[in-house]
Scaffold this motif. Structure first.
Motif, short mmCIF file in Angstrom:
data_model
loop_
_atom_site.label_atom_id
_atom_site.label_comp_id
_atom_site.label_asym_id
_atom_site.label_seq_id
_atom_site.Cartn_x
_atom_site.Cartn_y
_atom_site.Cartn_z
N MET A 1 28.12 23.90 17.74
CA MET A 1 26.90 25.06 17.61
C MET A 1 25.87 24.24 16.78
SD MET A 1 28.03 27.74 14.43
CE MET A 1 28.24 27.19 12.87
N TRP A 2 24.39 24.54 16.97
CA TRP A 2 23.36 23.90 16.28
C TRP A 2 23.31 24.82 14.91
CZ3 TRP A 2 21.33 19.42 17.17
CH2 TRP A 2 21.43 18.96 18.63
N VAL A 3 23.01 23.84 13.73
CA VAL A 3 22.80 24.58 12.86
C VAL A 3 21.28 23.90 12.09
CG1 VAL A 3 24.87 24.98 12.05
CG2 VAL A 3 24.14 22.87 11.35
N ARG A 4 20.87 24.59 10.92
CA ARG A 4 19.70 23.99 10.45
C ARG A 4 19.99 23.23 9.14
NH1 ARG A 4 16.99 29.77 10.39
NH2 ARG A 4 18.80 30.04 9.42
N VAL A 5 19.59 22.07 8.92
CA VAL A 5 20.13 21.55 7.90
C VAL A 5 18.68 20.73 6.95
CG1 VAL A 5 20.37 19.23 8.95
CG2 VAL A 5 21.26 19.43 6.82
N ARG B 1 18.98 16.26 15.55
CA ARG B 1 17.86 16.29 16.20
C ARG B 1 16.71 16.33 15.48
NH1 ARG B 1 18.15 19.60 21.70
NH2 ARG B 1 19.80 18.05 22.17
N ASP B 2 15.38 15.78 15.79
CA ASP B 2 14.09 16.46 15.15
C ASP B 2 14.10 16.48 13.67
OD1 ASP B 2 13.55 17.00 17.81
OD2 ASP B 2 13.96 19.29 17.75
N LEU B 3 14.72 15.21 13.16
CA LEU B 3 14.55 14.98 11.81
C LEU B 3 13.05 14.71 11.45
CD1 LEU B 3 15.97 14.24 9.19
CD2 LEU B 3 16.17 11.99 9.89
N ALA C 1 16.18 19.09 9.71
CA ALA C 1 16.70 18.94 11.14
C ALA C 1 17.48 20.03 11.51
CB ALA C 1 17.16 17.31 11.37
N PHE C 2 17.70 19.57 12.93
CA PHE C 2 18.85 20.31 13.73
C PHE C 2 20.02 19.62 13.69
CE2 PHE C 2 14.81 21.96 15.50
CZ PHE C 2 15.10 23.38 14.93
N GLU D 1 0.86 -1.23 -0.12
CA GLU D 1 0.08 0.02 0.13
C GLU D 1 0.97 1.24 0.04
OE1 GLU D 1 -3.39 0.22 -0.10
OE2 GLU D 1 -3.42 -2.02 -0.46
N PRO D 2 0.23 2.43 -0.49
CA PRO D 2 1.23 3.63 -0.51
C PRO D 2 1.79 3.95 0.72
CG PRO D 2 -0.67 3.70 -2.03
CD PRO D 2 -0.84 2.50 -1.36
N SER D 3 0.83 4.04 1.83
CA SER D 3 1.30 4.22 3.12
C SER D 3 2.36 3.41 3.64
CB SER D 3 0.18 4.33 4.21
OG SER D 3 -0.53 3.06 4.12
N ASP D 4 2.40 1.94 3.48
CA ASP D 4 3.40 1.11 3.84
C ASP D 4 4.74 1.64 3.03
OD1 ASP D 4 1.59 -0.26 5.17
OD2 ASP D 4 1.04 -1.60 3.76
N ARG D 5 4.56 1.66 1.68
CA ARG D 5 5.84 2.23 0.93
C ARG D 5 6.48 3.30 1.51
NH1 ARG D 5 3.09 0.80 -3.69
NH2 ARG D 5 2.36 2.65 -3.85
N ALA D 6 5.60 4.52 1.75
CA ALA D 6 6.15 5.76 2.32
C ALA D 6 6.89 5.35 3.70
CB ALA D 6 4.87 6.60 2.52
N ALA D 7 6.25 4.62 4.69
CA ALA D 7 6.87 4.45 5.74
C ALA D 7 8.01 3.51 5.56
CB ALA D 7 5.84 3.22 6.74
N ALA D 8 8.23 2.34 4.70
CA ALA D 8 9.63 1.82 4.51
C ALA D 8 10.49 2.78 3.78
CB ALA D 8 9.28 0.71 3.46
N ASP D 9 10.16 3.67 2.99
CA ASP D 9 11.07 4.59 2.42
C ASP D 9 11.66 5.56 3.70
OD1 ASP D 9 10.88 3.74 -0.22
OD2 ASP D 9 9.36 5.28 -0.93
N GLU D 10 10.63 6.27 4.50
CA GLU D 10 11.25 6.73 5.44
C GLU D 10 12.10 6.18 6.47
OE1 GLU D 10 9.71 9.37 9.53
OE2 GLU D 10 8.24 8.91 7.71
N THR D 11 11.93 5.06 6.72
CA THR D 11 12.81 4.24 7.20
C THR D 11 14.17 3.99 6.87
OG1 THR D 11 11.11 2.86 8.60
CG2 THR D 11 13.13 1.96 8.40
N ALA D 12 14.13 3.90 5.21
CA ALA D 12 15.53 3.74 4.68
C ALA D 12 16.03 5.21 4.68
CB ALA D 12 15.13 3.49 3.17
N ILE D 13 15.41 6.32 4.50
CA ILE D 13 15.99 7.37 4.44
C ILE D 13 16.84 7.70 5.72
CG2 ILE D 13 15.39 10.01 4.70
CD1 ILE D 13 13.49 9.57 2.35
N ARG D 14 15.90 7.42 6.81
CA ARG D 14 16.61 7.79 8.48
C ARG D 14 17.71 6.68 8.38
NH1 ARG D 14 13.58 10.33 12.06
NH2 ARG D 14 11.62 11.26 11.15
#
Length: 155
Positions: A116-120, A84-86, A99-100, A9-22
Motif C-alpha cells: 500500500m502507499w503511505v506518506r513518509v 515516489r515524488d520525493l 514522499a510517497f 555559491e549557496p544555490s550550488d551547495r543546496a543542489a549538492a546537498d539535495e543530491t547527497a540526500i537523494r
C-alpha cells in the motif's frame, strides 16, 4: 582584482546537498530491497526518532528503527520498496523531505503483494559531512467516517 572565493555559491551547495540526500534515500531503498539491515542502518542517526505505522507511538534509536525493518524481513521473502515524488528542502545542516512510499514483495507464505502507499516525511541532519535521517514519520490516511485506514489510495 577581487579576491577569489573558492567556496560554492549557496544555490550550488543546496543542489549538492539535495543530491547527497537523494543518494542516501537511494541507499535506504537498495538496503531494503537487498534485505540488508547493516546498509539500512547507515542512513540513520544513532538517536533517530521514528513515528512509524507500527506501535508504539515512537521508536527511539537505531536499534528500535532496525527492529521494525527486521520484522519486514521476517515477513517477506523478497522486498520491493518504492519512493515516489520525493521533495527535498535543504537549509544549512538540516533538511526535510517528503514522499510517497510503497512496501511490497513476496511474502514468506508465497503470496505476492504490491503493498500500500503511505506518506513518509524525513528529517535529515548533516553530521560530519554526511546526511542522515534523524526523524521519519510514516502515515496512512484515515477514513474518518469509518475509523479505518485508507489503504487503497494511490499517488
Amino acid at each position: 582584482m577581487m579576491p577569489s572565493n573558492d567556496s560554492p555559491e549557496p544555490s550550488d551547495r543546496a543542489a549538492a546537498d539535495e543530491t547527497a540526500i537523494r543518494r542516501q534515500i537511494g541507499k535506504l531503498i537498495e538496503g531494503l530491497r537487498a534485505g540488508d539491515l547493516a546498509a539500512v542502518q547507515e542512513v540513520y542517526t544513532t538517536d533517530v526518532v521514528s513515528f512509524d505505522i507500527e506501535p508504539p507511538l515512537q521508536h527511539v534509536g537505531t536499534a528500535a528503527k532496525l527492529e521494525n525493518w527486521a520484522q519486514v524481513f521476517q515477513t517477506f521473502e523478497q522486498v520491493t520498496y518504492e519512493v515516489r515524488d520525493l521533495t527535498v528542502t535543504v537549509g544549512g545542516d538540516v533538511a526535510f523531505g517528503y514522499a510517497f512510499a510503497r512496501l511490497g514483495g513476496m511474502l514468506k507464505s508465497g503470496t505476492a503483494t504490491n503493498g500500500m502507499w503511505v506518506r513518509v516525511t524525513y528529517g535529515m541532519q548533516k553530521i560530519d559531512g554526511t546526511w542522515l535521517i534523524a526523524h521519519d514519520q510514516v502515515s496512512v490516511p484515515l477514513d474518518m467516517a469509518h475509523g479505518r485506514a485508507a489503504v487503497d489510495l494511490e499517488p
